[in-house]
Design an enzyme around this catalytic site. Structure first.
Site, PDB file in Angstrom:
ATOM      1  CB  CYS A 148      -7.522 -18.049 -25.230  1.00 19.57           C
ATOM      2  SG  CYS A 148      -9.167 -18.186 -25.977  1.00 19.57           S
ATOM      3  CB  CYS A 175      -9.437 -14.770 -29.145  1.00 14.18           C
ATOM      4  SG  CYS A 175     -10.082 -14.951 -27.479  1.00 14.18           S
ATOM      5  CG  ASP A 205      28.943 -15.221 -54.025  1.00  8.32           C
ATOM      6  OD1 ASP A 205      29.242 -15.699 -55.126  1.00  8.32           O
ATOM      7  OD2 ASP A 205      29.252 -14.070 -53.658  1.00  8.32           O
ATOM      8  CG  ASP A 219      28.312  -9.914 -51.378  1.00  8.46           C
ATOM      9  OD1 ASP A 219      28.373 -10.777 -52.275  1.00  8.46           O
ATOM     10  OD2 ASP A 219      29.181  -9.044 -51.210  1.00  8.46           O
ATOM     11  CG  ASP A 241      25.337 -13.590 -54.681  1.00 11.56           C
ATOM     12  OD1 ASP A 241      25.754 -14.443 -55.483  1.00 11.56           O
ATOM     13  OD2 ASP A 241      26.074 -12.910 -53.950  1.00 11.56           O
TER      14      ASP A 241
END
Length: 758
Positions: free
Chosen positions: A19, A22, A442, A638, A642
């Site tokens: 649970c 724990c 971009d 990409d 960037d």
């Protein structure tokens, strides 16, 4: 002098947690280890992810976990097709629990039927009393209940009682207290009834046995459901080929995938999976990369093309050279990223953990108050009713559902997102992306293809398209300018034959003249061809100017023949993706190094809201910050340049076809490079957060509503009490409900673009 401290990330598997309490206790114990910088414990995966200042301290973390009463082992390092990768320990749990449920049910059923039948139907009671003496019946009940509690139910006592003595009660403690109290009272009533006041010698063996059986049923169903939450990882693991046909010693031999090394030449035939990542050196084929990109159509591949391990060769045969093997392949990295995201912890979960850390002690306190209240103020026999209601409070309040609400949704949500081609590198991004109100792109290579292409060829009425393109391409084949390369590529794509070029004369920055198969051809700017009349191209030039495009012109045999535009073409899906983002109530922005007129023209073409033009690579972070007043900002890029912007954004989204630097800086990676992955990432994020909120509402509302009912608040107005057996069933169902609700995320579909068939 301060030195940079390098943190080592390790994982350990923890057995025995049941649970949210724990989880809180294990995290607290781990954080007390001096070398532990951070620790996140996940109940659904039963794994802790720890950052250590010293990797050797992992033994200290294992000891810390074991002192709290749980078993801990280092997580095995798995190759993509290792047994660990494809193995789901929840299946083992489910098999063991199924056995125990059957045993418990066999012994509980006669107990339940005999005892409850007597309560609900008086003739059954009279028949039993006439058939068997009451004391003999109590002894039978005692034997049946003892087998259930100390056979299948022993797990609750073995874990729960020591936790009580450590002053750290958890779910097992609540079950042990509830079932144990009902059982012990019944034992006293059976063997020493004289110590109880007259009229109170009742037995509750059936409650104790049914509580244990129902909670075991709940755990069994939960284990089955939790096993399904990891199916996405299992499916990824199963994509890996088991063997590879490798060229060795002048021949082809089939080798286990683990024996493939960098540089090996591997033969792949139709219908076979590609074993590792590599580059085709001979042959061609169509490859199904839907595992990576989510796109169903096979991709054409020939010499020089990259291939990815785990994808399917659908048609031709080819040989390729292995460039990545073992844990370095894309599939292995995807599995690793998904596992890390599934094992992570969202900010919302940390708030839940703070609550559940003290939840169990509060419940035990409420149970004590319930017992005291009924004993002091309830109708006779007060303390018997108090005992029954206290047991109901303890049983119904087990915080299993709270502990499972968030991690199960994360597991299913991130797994399904991976199947759609979206990798959440950091689990926090799952929550942050759902709150993003601006997505900035971009331009080059993200919204556009990233390389010049022939976009317009506007002809004079006296000339044919293929004729002009072939002549101009032949001339430009002598040029190394990107515009020339794009024109030549367009001609080759259409299969045009290029003529013989002679008498070449070039004027730097202006244009080029030559004879092609004897015809005089000139290509260049308006100034280079100033002797010609451009009035016939007036309308076209106005349109191109509005689009931010600058044409070059071609003259053939001293007559103006065409206006030619070469530009970085927009990706086919960019406009549809922007429109879909607007439907999601998300503003869009574009960050570009182009001049303002060109950038704004592209933004108009795509329907983008905000433009930051003439931005140098070093200025992208500042441009991103300028968008912050609009809300939380996600950035999609990409390239290497960037990376700083991806790191600065609230959520950085890297297009998977980009550079490693960009991907490493991002929070989310889109495999395959399709921009619609942005939509799938946002959709997955929002659906998962919505699911988590539903789960948490259910888990907390269930406790807030039913704990008072279990305590007996409905007794005065309606003479109603909640049976501990019903409490046990409701508690078990709450966990199953939460996991089942999370599994609905497996039905998540790709976001449809306008005009697409669903």
């Amino acid at each position: 002098m301060n030195q940079h401290i390098h943190f080592s990330k390790v994982s350990i598997d923890i057995q025995g947690m049941s649970c949210a309490s724990c989880v809180a206790r294990v995290e607290k114990a781990l954080l007390k280890v001096p070398e532990v910088q951070s620790a996140a414990v996940n109940l659904a995966t039963e794994r802790a992810t720890i950052e250590l200042t010293d990797p050797a301290a992992i033994e200290a973390t294992l000891r810390a976990v074991e002192k709290t009463g749980y078993n801990a082992t280092p997580t095995p390092v798995a190759q993509p097709r290792d047994e660990h990768g494809g193995h789901n320990h929840h299946d083992e749990d489910a098999a063991l629990l199924r056995r125990d449920v059957l045993i418990a049910a066999v012994f509980t059923l006669p107990l339940f039927v005999l005892e409850m039948g007597s309560h609900f139907y008086a003739p059954v009671h009279h028949w039993l009393m006439g058939l068997v003496p009451q004391q003999t019946l109590f002894l039978l009940y005692f034997l049946l209940a003892t087998v259930v509690l100390f056979g299948p139910g022993l797990r609750f006592f073995k874990a729960g009682i020591p936790a009580l003595f450590r002053g750290a009660p958890e779910m097992n403690s609540l079950v042990a207290l509830g079932a144990g109290a009902a059982y012990l009272y019944s034992v006293v009533a059976t063997f020493t009834p004289g110590v109880l006041p007259a009229g109170t010698q009742h037995v509750y063996y059936e409650s104790a046995a049914v509580i244990v059986t129902l909670i075991l049923v709940g755990r069994w169903l939960e284990a089955l459901a939790k096993g399904r939450t990891g199916e996405a990882i299992q499916r990824l693991v199963q994509q890996q080929a088991k063997t590879a046909r490798v060229q060795r010693n002048g021949g082809n031999v089939d080798l286990p995938i683990e024996e493939v090394v960098l540089g090996d030449l591997i033969l792949v035939r139709p219908g076979e999976k590609i074993p590792v990542d590599g580059e085709i050196v001979e042959g061609s084929s169509h490859i199904d990369e839907s595992m990576i990109s989510g796109e169903p159509l096979p991709v054409s591949k020939s010499a020089g093309a990259q291939v990815i391990g785990g994808t399917l060769n659908t048609s031709g045969s080819f040989s390729f050279r292995a460039t990545k093997v073992g844990a370095d392949t894309m599939l292995a990295q995807i599995i690793r990223l998904v596992e890390e995201a599934q094992g992570g912890k969202l900010p919302i979960q940390r708030q839940v953990d703070k609550i559940t850390g003290w939840f169990v002690p509060v419940v035990i306190g409420l149970a004590v108050l319930t017992f005291a209240g009924w004993t002091l103020f309830g109708p006779a026999p007060g303390y018997v009713l108090g005992l029954v209601n206290a047991v109901a409070v303890v049983i119904i309040a087990c915080p299993c559902a709270m502990g499972l609400a968030t991690p199960t949704a994360i597991m299913v949500g991130t797994g399904r997102a991976a199947e759609l081609g979206v990798l959440f590198r950091k689990s926090e991004a799952l929550q942050q992306l759902s709150g993003v109100s601006v997505i900035a792109f971009d331009k080059t290579g993200t919204l556009t293809r990233g390389k010049p292409e022939l976009t317009d060829l506007i002809l004079d009425n006296d000339f044919e398209h293929d004729e002009v393109l072939a002549l101009v391409a032949a001339l430009e084949s002598r040029s190394e300018h990107p515009i020339g390369e794009a024109i030549v590529a367009a001609a080759e794509k259409q299969g045009l034959t290029l003529g013989q070029v002679t008498e070449v004369k070039a004027v730097t920055g202006e244009g080029i003249r030559a004879r092609v198969d004897g015809r005089l051809v000139a290509v260049g700017s308006q100034r280079f061809l100033s002797q010609f009349d451009f009035s016939d191209f007036g309308q076209a030039l106005d349109r191109l100017a509005d689009e931010g495009k600058t044409p070059v012109f071609a003259a053939i045999d001293d007559k103006l023949a065409a206006a030619i535009v070469v530009a970085d073409a927009v990706k086919p899906t960019s406009r549809s993706v922007i429109a879909a983002l607007h439907r999601m109530n998300i503003k869009t922005a574009m960050i570009s190094g182009d001049n303002r007129r060109t950038a704004e023209a592209i933004a108009r073409q795509l329907g983008i809201d905000e433009v930051r033009a003439e931005v140098l690579p070093a200025e992208k972070v500042a441009a991103l910050k300028s968008l912050r007043p609009l809300g939380q900002v996600g950035f999609v890029g990409d390239g290497i340049n960037d990376a700083p912007a991806l790191a600065e954004a609230d959520v950085g989204i890297a297009v998977g076809t980009g550079t490693d630097a960009a991907i490493e800086s991002a929070d989310v990676v889109l495999l395959g490079g399709d921009l619609r992955g942005v939509l799938d990432a946002i959709s997955s994020s929002r659906a998962t957060l919505r699911n988590i909120h539903q789960n948490l509402f259910w888990a907390f509302a269930y406790n807030v509503l039913l704990i008072p009912v279990a305590a007996g608040v409905l007794y005065a107005p309606f003479a109603m009490l909640l049976s501990p057996m019903i409490a046990a069933g409701a508690m078990a169902l709450s966990s199953v409900f939460v996991v089942g609700n999370a599994l609905r995320l497996k039905r998540l579909r790709r976001v449809q673009l306008e005009g697409e068939m669903a």
